[in-house]
Design an enzyme around this catalytic site. Structure first.
Site, PDB file in Angstrom:
ATOM      1  N   HIS A  12       0.874  -1.181   0.000  1.00 12.30           N
ATOM      2  CA  HIS A  12       0.000   0.000   0.000  1.00 12.30           C
ATOM      3  C   HIS A  12       0.908   1.227   0.000  1.00 12.30           C
ATOM      4  CE1 HIS A  12      -2.370  -2.994   2.331  1.00 12.30           C
ATOM      5  NE2 HIS A  12      -3.434  -2.435   1.812  1.00 12.30           N
ATOM      6  N   ASP A  29       2.173   2.148   3.370  1.00 11.40           N
ATOM      7  CA  ASP A  29       3.071   1.198   4.025  1.00 11.40           C
ATOM      8  C   ASP A  29       4.515   1.635   3.852  1.00 11.40           C
ATOM      9  OD1 ASP A  29       0.872  -0.462   4.292  1.00 11.40           O
ATOM     10  OD2 ASP A  29       1.460  -1.784   2.630  1.00 11.40           O
ATOM     11  N   GLU A  46     -10.889  -6.408  -4.645  1.00 11.60           N
ATOM     12  CA  GLU A  46     -10.776  -7.515  -3.678  1.00 11.60           C
ATOM     13  C   GLU A  46     -12.005  -7.540  -2.776  1.00 11.60           C
ATOM     14  OE1 GLU A  46      -7.004  -7.651  -1.619  1.00 11.60           O
ATOM     15  OE2 GLU A  46      -7.946  -8.517   0.157  1.00 11.60           O
ATOM     16  N   GLU A  69      -9.450 -13.529  -1.880  1.00  7.10           N
ATOM     17  CA  GLU A  69      -8.678 -13.907  -0.674  1.00  7.10           C
ATOM     18  C   GLU A  69      -9.415 -15.002   0.104  1.00  7.10           C
ATOM     19  OE1 GLU A  69      -6.902 -10.757   1.664  1.00  7.10           O
ATOM     20  OE2 GLU A  69      -7.418 -11.770   3.534  1.00  7.10           O
ATOM     21  N   ASP A 108      -5.190 -13.494  -3.029  1.00 13.31           N
ATOM     22  CA  ASP A 108      -4.532 -13.209  -1.762  1.00 13.31           C
ATOM     23  C   ASP A 108      -4.530 -14.524  -1.007  1.00 13.31           C
ATOM     24  OD1 ASP A 108      -3.818 -10.653  -2.209  1.00 13.31           O
ATOM     25  OD2 ASP A 108      -4.990  -9.756  -0.589  1.00 13.31           O
ATOM     26  N   ASP A 145     -10.824 -11.928  10.444  1.00 15.93           N
ATOM     27  CA  ASP A 145      -9.892 -11.994   9.326  1.00 15.93           C
ATOM     28  C   ASP A 145      -8.487 -12.194   9.915  1.00 15.93           C
ATOM     29  OD1 ASP A 145      -8.956 -11.830   6.742  1.00 15.93           O
ATOM     30  OD2 ASP A 145      -8.908  -9.641   6.716  1.00 15.93           O
ATOM     31  N   ASP A 165      -5.940 -13.858   8.690  1.00 16.43           N
ATOM     32  CA  ASP A 165      -4.854 -13.802   7.695  1.00 16.43           C
ATOM     33  C   ASP A 165      -3.673 -14.711   8.051  1.00 16.43           C
ATOM     34  OD1 ASP A 165      -6.258 -11.941   6.212  1.00 16.43           O
ATOM     35  OD2 ASP A 165      -5.148 -10.214   6.958  1.00 16.43           O
ATOM     36  N   ASP A 199      -0.972 -12.484   1.646  1.00 16.04           N
ATOM     37  CA  ASP A 199      -1.592 -11.509   2.544  1.00 16.04           C
ATOM     38  C   ASP A 199      -1.830 -12.223   3.880  1.00 16.04           C
ATOM     39  OD1 ASP A 199      -2.860  -9.418   3.688  1.00 16.04           O
ATOM     40  OD2 ASP A 199      -4.413  -9.180   2.169  1.00 16.04           O
TER      41      ASP A 199
HETATM   42  C1  XLS Z   1      -7.601  -6.592   4.245  1.00 18.87           C
HETATM   43  C2  XLS Z   1      -7.186  -6.795   2.867  1.00 18.87           C
HETATM   44  C3  XLS Z   1      -6.011  -5.942   2.445  1.00 18.87           C
HETATM   45  C4  XLS Z   1      -5.912  -5.922   0.957  1.00 18.87           C
HETATM   46  C5  XLS Z   1      -5.090  -4.796   0.429  1.00 18.87           C
HETATM   47  O1  XLS Z   1      -8.387  -7.316   4.813  1.00 18.87           O
HETATM   48  O2  XLS Z   1      -6.914  -8.149   2.639  1.00 18.87           O
HETATM   49  O3  XLS Z   1      -4.855  -6.404   3.044  1.00 18.87           O
HETATM   50  O4  XLS Z   1      -5.416  -7.111   0.454  1.00 18.87           O
HETATM   51  O5  XLS Z   1      -5.579  -3.576   0.809  1.00 18.87           O
HETATM   52 NI    NI Z   2      -7.687 -10.743   5.023  1.00 17.63          NI
HETATM   53 NI    NI Z   3      -6.065  -9.023   0.994  1.00 12.04          NI
END
Ligand code: XLS
Ligand code: NI
Ligand code: NI
Length: 437
Positions: free
Chosen positions: A102, A105, A233, A269, A297, A308, A310, A340
């Site tokens: 991003h 970031d 996304e 994702e 993702d 979430d 991740d 991600d």
């Molecule tokens: C958040 C999203 C983010 C996107 C990019 O939940 O997964 O990380 O992939 O902004």
């Molecule tokens: Ni996520």
């Molecule tokens: Ni993502």
């Protein structure tokens, strides 16, 4: 080779499934040919800068736990540069072909957007320098339109036109930067594009405005000659209760409704899929059959938690399903598989950055090989083909060809006493998959 932050970590090599070396790939053998091309071209792995380098392990109940020397540098620009060195060292040692970021970031915000852009430009030229020496490409860039308090009501869906303008100008710059770095895609994840209560929400203007922002983005991509794929996304909730880009089905109808479907594809994702009550494979399949599969993702969520989380993918059974879809889609390019995914707060040592990526890369590599075996064997695909064989002749073909109407179908069926169905054999198919693992 860069060797500042991870002095104990060597360049990660493929050593095969028998290896006990934690810093080696057991299944990811980048140049090994699978289904006619090198593994690395199927998988197109990418490191997610914000997750791998920035996430510090903080959660709503406690402070960060990660040992990340680059995050303790106090001068914001010096820290931004150190972070970038850490990333390039990590991607080089992992042999990671892509990265994603991003805008916010990589460089700190200034007092105005102009100052912020200046900071961004400085880091971007640093990235360009590193990219000359380290063999890594940009999978996608994106704008962070959700962290700063100005986005409290959303960005493209904010009730405040100043915020809409800010979001537009920020996306403009993020697209320029992505283009400058040769990005293969540009992503929109609607971080705060949604709502928590309808009591103060005009849903119609919010959705129309989101489409307006995306139209401007598509036009601007053309104007600057950005040839990368634009992606959206989906995510059903978090941070808002009702995220507008709920899932693949929702995005499809949104894009079609606003005439954007020829400019955008979808970045799917896993964790967002399961938050929406779908499997990752369901979402990928729906995107694929609509020619909207853009990128992935790659992560996994916890099925016992509605968050979430991740996590890094280690679920082989799901990885097989994903790679089965990817092979049938004819590949992901220009998309890829972006990790991600963040480390659990108990896995706080810098080395864990490598161990987690190795784990996920091996999982998908193995998933690819198993999926390829399933497709080569052909039993599964043949079963599905035969299941629908009725639609290739007789009345089935007439239905498919649009030559049947209600009256014709009534005539055909009204006196038929013996409709025959065949078993779906689900359990047998599940055990068939297991045979290839
Ligand atoms: C958040 C999203 C983010 C996107 C990019 O939940 O997964 O990380 O992939 O902004
Ligand atoms: Ni996520
Ligand atoms: Ni993502």
């Amino acid at each position: 080779m860069l060797n500042e932050f991870f002095p104990n970590v060597p360049k990660i090599q493929y050593e095969g499934p028998e290896s006990d070396n934690p810093f080696a790939f057991k299944f990811y053998d980048p140049d090994k040919a699978v289904a006619g091309k090198p593994m690395k071209d199927h998988l197109r792995f990418s490191l997610a800068y914000w997750q791998a380098i920035l996430s510090d392990g903080a959660d709503p109940f406690g402070a960060g736990t990660m040992q990340r020397p680059w995050l303790s540098i106090t001068d914001p620009m010096e820290q931004a540069k150190a972070r970038m060195r850490a990333m390039f060292e990590a991607v080089e040692k992992l042999g990671m072909p892509f990265f994603c970021f991003h805008d916010r970031d990589i460089a700190p915000e200034g007092d105005t957007l102009r100052e912020t852009n200046r900071n961004l430009d400085e880091i971007v030229s640093l990235i360009k320098e590193y990219m000359q020496h380290v063999n890594v490409k940009l999978l996608w860039g994106t704008a962070c339109l959700f962290k700063h308090p100005r986005f409290a009501h959303g960005a493209g869906t904010s009730c405040n036109p100043d915020v809409f303008a800010y979001a537009a100008a920020e996306v403009k710059k993020a697209m320029e930067v992505t283009h400058e770095l040769g990005g293969a895609n540009y992503v929109f994840w609607g971080g705060r594009e949604g709502y928590d209560t309808l009591l103060h929400t005009d849903m119609k203007i919010e959705l129309d405005n989101m489409a307006r922002l995306l139209h401007m983005a598509a036009d601007y991509a053309k104007e600057i000659g950005f040839k990368g794929q634009l992606l959206i996304e989906p995510k059903p909730k978090e941070p808002t209760v009702h995220q507008y880009d709920y899932d693949v089905g929702n995005i499809l109808s949104f894009l079609r409704g606003y005439g954007l479907d020829d400019r955008f594809k979808i970045n799917v994702e896993q964790n967002h899929a399961i938050l929406a009550g779908h499997s990752f494979q369901h979402e990928i399949r729906l995107a694929r059959i609509n020619n909207m599969l853009g990128s992935l993702d790659a992560n996994q969520g916890d099925y016992l938690l509605g968050w979430d989380t991740d996590q890094f993918t280690t679920n082989l059974y799901e990885a097989i399903a994903v790679m089965y879809e990817v092979l049938h889609a004819g590949g992901l390019a220009p998309g890829g598989m972006n990790f991600d995914a963040k480390l659990r707060r108990q896995s706080f040592e810098p080395d864990d950055i490598f161990l987690s990526h190795i784990a996920a890369m091996d999982t998908y590599a193995r998933g690819l090989e198993v999926a390829d075996r399933i497709i080569n064997d052909g039993t599964l695909d043949r079963f599905v083909e035969e299941r629908y064989a009725g639609y290739r002749s007789g009345i089935g073909k007439e239905i498919v060809d649009g030559k049947a109407d209600f009256k014709k179908l009534e005539d055909y069926i009204i006196d038929k006493a013996d409709i025959q169905n065949r078993s779906g054999r689900r359990e047998w198919l599940e055990s068939l998959i297991n045979r290839f693992i």
